[in-house]
Design a protein around this motif. Structure first.
Motif, PDB file in Angstrom:
ATOM      1  N   TRP A   1      30.821  60.226  29.750  1.00  0.00           N
ATOM      2  CA  TRP A   1      30.638  60.222  31.197  1.00  0.00           C
ATOM      3  C   TRP A   1      31.633  59.296  31.887  1.00  0.00           C
ATOM      4  O   TRP A   1      32.035  59.560  33.023  1.00  0.00           O
ATOM      5  CB  TRP A   1      29.199  59.824  31.525  1.00  0.00           C
ATOM      6  CG  TRP A   1      28.194  60.807  31.040  1.00  0.00           C
ATOM      7  CD1 TRP A   1      27.184  60.596  30.158  1.00  0.00           C
ATOM      8  CD2 TRP A   1      28.126  62.200  31.384  1.00  0.00           C
ATOM      9  NE1 TRP A   1      26.476  61.749  29.931  1.00  0.00           N
ATOM     10  CE2 TRP A   1      27.032  62.755  30.670  1.00  0.00           C
ATOM     11  CE3 TRP A   1      28.876  63.027  32.221  1.00  0.00           C
ATOM     12  CZ2 TRP A   1      26.685  64.091  30.772  1.00  0.00           C
ATOM     13  CZ3 TRP A   1      28.525  64.370  32.317  1.00  0.00           C
ATOM     14  CH2 TRP A   1      27.451  64.879  31.601  1.00  0.00           C
TER      15      TRP A   1
ATOM     16  N   VAL B   1      29.185  62.346  39.304  1.00  0.00           N
ATOM     17  CA  VAL B   1      28.554  62.065  38.020  1.00  0.00           C
ATOM     18  C   VAL B   1      27.388  61.094  38.169  1.00  0.00           C
ATOM     19  O   VAL B   1      26.283  61.360  37.685  1.00  0.00           O
ATOM     20  CB  VAL B   1      29.582  61.509  37.013  1.00  0.00           C
ATOM     21  CG1 VAL B   1      28.907  61.153  35.692  1.00  0.00           C
ATOM     22  CG2 VAL B   1      30.692  62.519  36.782  1.00  0.00           C
ATOM     23  N   TRP B   2      27.623  59.958  38.851  1.00  0.00           N
ATOM     24  CA  TRP B   2      26.566  58.941  38.843  1.00  0.00           C
ATOM     25  C   TRP B   2      25.401  59.268  39.780  1.00  0.00           C
ATOM     26  O   TRP B   2      24.281  58.808  39.545  1.00  0.00           O
ATOM     27  CB  TRP B   2      27.136  57.554  39.129  1.00  0.00           C
ATOM     28  CG  TRP B   2      27.706  57.306  40.497  1.00  0.00           C
ATOM     29  CD1 TRP B   2      29.018  57.296  40.855  1.00  0.00           C
ATOM     30  CD2 TRP B   2      26.966  56.991  41.699  1.00  0.00           C
ATOM     31  NE1 TRP B   2      29.156  57.005  42.188  1.00  0.00           N
ATOM     32  CE2 TRP B   2      27.918  56.810  42.736  1.00  0.00           C
ATOM     33  CE3 TRP B   2      25.622  56.857  42.002  1.00  0.00           C
ATOM     34  CZ2 TRP B   2      27.546  56.502  44.039  1.00  0.00           C
ATOM     35  CZ3 TRP B   2      25.248  56.553  43.302  1.00  0.00           C
ATOM     36  CH2 TRP B   2      26.204  56.377  44.299  1.00  0.00           C
TER      37      TRP B   2
END
Length: 371
Positions: free
Chosen positions: A238, A256-257
């Motif tokens: 990631w 992503v986060w």
């Protein structure tokens, strides 16, 4: 009359042969482009070595290339290898049923029903969005798995491209100044215009490559670190994904986060979700908002919105190379139109002076000759 016919015939054949040469080089566009980028980025290093070592072009080019290999090429290869290995591991876990992306999305939807209502406001079916996200996730991991297999099967092709890039970079570092002078002599645009455009080309290439890659490394490292501290699975993967998507201005690593924070909140890990949200918004977000205008926008002398649009358009058109090609095309567009307005357009002086990325250079450059 006969002389004009000869000239026109020669120019037509010149254009035809040049186009044929470009088509011939098309399969090697990637290695050639990055060889040029390496030569431009490490040109200051080459100049410093030249001052110390004197007139030893081969030794200087070799030392510059070795510095580039240690600083850039070897770490990037190690990172890509780690990314592919992590992606293969995730794909295997999906195949074995250990990872179920659809269930994770359903759990988030159950905890936050407002998400489905939000999509409904725009006439979007949440189930369809869910299926697309799952397909994209599985497809991405499958792509990385194929790359892991493909690296072994296409090892020769991979190292051929890498070797070609390094080989070309050596000669471009060694003979770059001579090639630029030769192009300036050959192109019929006027020496001052040509020097301005070549300077803009080098400036934008250096700024976008160095700036975007530095931002990507910083955001990827920060994202991977917080994922590792929060015990989120495949933190390295990631982190690398965040580094890649950070090439997209404005959105970047949030792709992503943010979903990760939502999932943590949906599974009851509220403290971890709050920590990730705060860290992503403040640390990762500010690193993009503060560094990108300084490292990219300021050096390219392009407005932030032009950098954003040209980067997105470049990625769509040219793929991963587009994060450099997009701003480069935009900067050359601004430079060409700046020259046109200054020399041929009857507009108030303020209009030219206010054009980003062109006014200062043109005021400093001498008036081009009339060819």
């Amino acid at each position: 009359m006969y002389g004009k016919l000869e000239t026109r015939t020669f120019l037509a054949m010149l254009v035809g042969v040049s186009l044929a040469f470009v088509l011939l080089m098309k399969p090697f566009f990637g290695p050639i482009f990055w060889a040029v980028a390496i030569a431009l980025i490490f040109h200051p290093v080459r100049e410093r070595l030249a001052k110390r070592l004197g007139n030893r072009p081969n030794v200087i080019a070799l030392l510059t290339l070795m510095i580039c290999m240690v600083i850039v090429v070897i770490p990037v290869l190690a990172l890509v290898t780690s990314l592919v290995a992590e992606g293969l591991s995730v794909y295997q876990q999906i195949q074995d049923g250990e990872l179920r992306p659809g269930e994770y999305i359903d759990r988030v939807n159950q905890s936050f029903p407002a998400i489905e209502a939000f999509f409904a406001q725009f006439g979007m079916d949440f189930a369809e969005v869910r299926d697309r996200v799952v397909s994209a996730f599985v497809g991405g991991s499958q792509f990385l798995a194929k790359q892991a297999l493909g690296i072994g099967q296409n090892t020769f092709q991979f190292f051929l491209g890498l070797s070609l890039m390094v080989y070309l970079a050596f000669f471009l570092i060694r003979d770059g100044n001579k090639l630029v002078d030769l192009l300036i002599q050959a192109l019929p645009l006027g020496d001052a215009r040509e020097r301005l455009l070549f300077a803009k080309f080098a400036e934008v290439t250096r700024a976008t490559v160095k700036g975007n890659l530095l931002i990507a490394i910083i955001q990827g490292a920060l994202g991977g670190l917080i994922f590792w501290l929060l015990n989120i699975q495949a933190a390295l993967l990631w982190g690398v994904v965040m580094a890649i998507v950070s090439l997209i201005p404005a959105v970047g690593a949030a792709l992503v986060w943010v979903p990760a924070a939502l999932y943590l909140a949906a599974t009851g890990e509220i403290i971890s979700a709050v920590i990730l949200t705060a860290f992503g918004s403040i640390v990762i977000g500010l690193s993009d908002n503060l560094l990108r205008p300084i490292l990219v926008g300021r050096d390219t002398k392009l407005p932030d919105y032009i950098v954003l649009l040209s980067t997105l358009g470049g990625i769509v058109m040219f793929g991963v190379n587009g994060f450099v090609m997009g701003p480069l095309v935009a900067a050359l567009f601004m430079a060409f139109w700046g020259i046109f307005i200054r020399e041929f357009g009857e507009v108030p002086g303020t209009a030219v002076h206010n054009m980003p990325g062109t006014a200062t250079e043109m005021q400093q450059s001498e008036k081009p000759r009339q060819d």
